[in-house]
Design a protein around this motif. Sequence first.
Motif, PDB file in Angstrom:
ATOM      1  N   ARG A 138      57.474  -5.129 -29.287  1.00  0.00           N
ATOM      2  CA  ARG A 138      56.980  -4.102 -28.352  1.00  0.00           C
ATOM      3  C   ARG A 138      55.475  -3.954 -28.463  1.00  0.00           C
ATOM      4  NH1 ARG A 138      61.191  -1.124 -30.391  1.00  0.00           N
ATOM      5  NH2 ARG A 138      59.724   0.203 -31.533  1.00  0.00           N
ATOM      6  N   GLU A 139      54.975  -3.967 -29.696  1.00  0.00           N
ATOM      7  CA  GLU A 139      53.534  -3.828 -29.914  1.00  0.00           C
ATOM      8  C   GLU A 139      52.776  -5.001 -29.296  1.00  0.00           C
ATOM      9  OE1 GLU A 139      50.575  -3.723 -33.733  1.00  0.00           O
ATOM     10  OE2 GLU A 139      52.490  -2.715 -33.907  1.00  0.00           O
ATOM     11  N   LEU A 140      53.298  -6.195 -29.470  1.00  0.00           N
ATOM     12  CA  LEU A 140      52.666  -7.373 -28.910  1.00  0.00           C
ATOM     13  C   LEU A 140      52.711  -7.331 -27.377  1.00  0.00           C
ATOM     14  CD1 LEU A 140      51.326 -10.096 -29.444  1.00  0.00           C
ATOM     15  CD2 LEU A 140      53.591 -11.105 -29.447  1.00  0.00           C
ATOM     16  N   GLU A 141      53.845  -6.920 -26.827  1.00  0.00           N
ATOM     17  CA  GLU A 141      53.978  -6.834 -25.381  1.00  0.00           C
ATOM     18  C   GLU A 141      53.011  -5.823 -24.803  1.00  0.00           C
ATOM     19  OE1 GLU A 141      55.243  -7.840 -21.698  1.00  0.00           O
ATOM     20  OE2 GLU A 141      55.895  -8.784 -23.559  1.00  0.00           O
ATOM     21  N   GLY A 142      52.734  -4.749 -25.516  1.00  0.00           N
ATOM     22  CA  GLY A 142      51.813  -3.728 -25.063  1.00  0.00           C
ATOM     23  C   GLY A 142      50.366  -4.211 -25.049  1.00  0.00           C
ATOM     24  N   LYS A 143      50.083  -5.264 -25.763  1.00  0.00           N
ATOM     25  CA  LYS A 143      48.710  -5.770 -25.846  1.00  0.00           C
ATOM     26  C   LYS A 143      48.413  -6.851 -24.802  1.00  0.00           C
ATOM     27  CE  LYS A 143      48.110  -4.509 -30.619  1.00  0.00           C
ATOM     28  NZ  LYS A 143      47.710  -4.880 -31.941  1.00  0.00           N
ATOM     29  N   HIS A 144      49.429  -7.224 -23.994  1.00  0.00           N
ATOM     30  CA  HIS A 144      49.194  -8.224 -22.955  1.00  0.00           C
ATOM     31  C   HIS A 144      48.325  -7.629 -21.846  1.00  0.00           C
ATOM     32  CE1 HIS A 144      52.904 -10.925 -23.857  1.00  0.00           C
ATOM     33  NE2 HIS A 144      51.964 -11.010 -24.775  1.00  0.00           N
ATOM     34  N   LEU A 145      47.477  -8.439 -21.330  1.00  0.00           N
ATOM     35  CA  LEU A 145      46.639  -8.003 -20.213  1.00  0.00           C
ATOM     36  C   LEU A 145      47.421  -8.161 -18.925  1.00  0.00           C
ATOM     37  CD1 LEU A 145      43.269  -9.700 -21.176  1.00  0.00           C
ATOM     38  CD2 LEU A 145      43.931  -7.322 -21.530  1.00  0.00           C
ATOM     39  N   SER A 146      47.361  -7.165 -18.061  1.00  0.00           N
ATOM     40  CA  SER A 146      48.060  -7.269 -16.776  1.00  0.00           C
ATOM     41  C   SER A 146      47.141  -7.909 -15.737  1.00  0.00           C
ATOM     42  CB  SER A 146      48.509  -5.895 -16.311  1.00  0.00           C
ATOM     43  OG  SER A 146      47.398  -5.042 -16.155  1.00  0.00           O
ATOM     44  N   ASP A 147      47.742  -8.557 -14.763  1.00  0.00           N
ATOM     45  CA  ASP A 147      46.958  -9.219 -13.713  1.00  0.00           C
ATOM     46  C   ASP A 147      46.536  -8.280 -12.621  1.00  0.00           C
ATOM     47  OD1 ASP A 147      47.002 -11.643 -14.968  1.00  0.00           O
ATOM     48  OD2 ASP A 147      48.874 -12.254 -14.013  1.00  0.00           O
TER      49      ASP A 147
END
Length: 58
Positions: free
Chosen positions: A49-58
């Motif tokens: 979840r933490e890693l997914e939260g750090k993804h940049l959105s397009d």
Amino acid sequence: MAEIVNLRLARKAKARAKASQSARVNRAKHGRTKAERERAKAEAARAARELEGKHLSD
């Protein structure tokens, strides 16, 4: 002179060592309590979840 080695005994000793290593890995993998497994699963989910939260959105 070289030491005489019984190949049958050497082969069996090698197989025993390999089986021992495999057993050690399986004990580490499967020899955990239910609470330890659940804690590890929760930690992995939290990290995902933490890693997914750090993804940049397009």
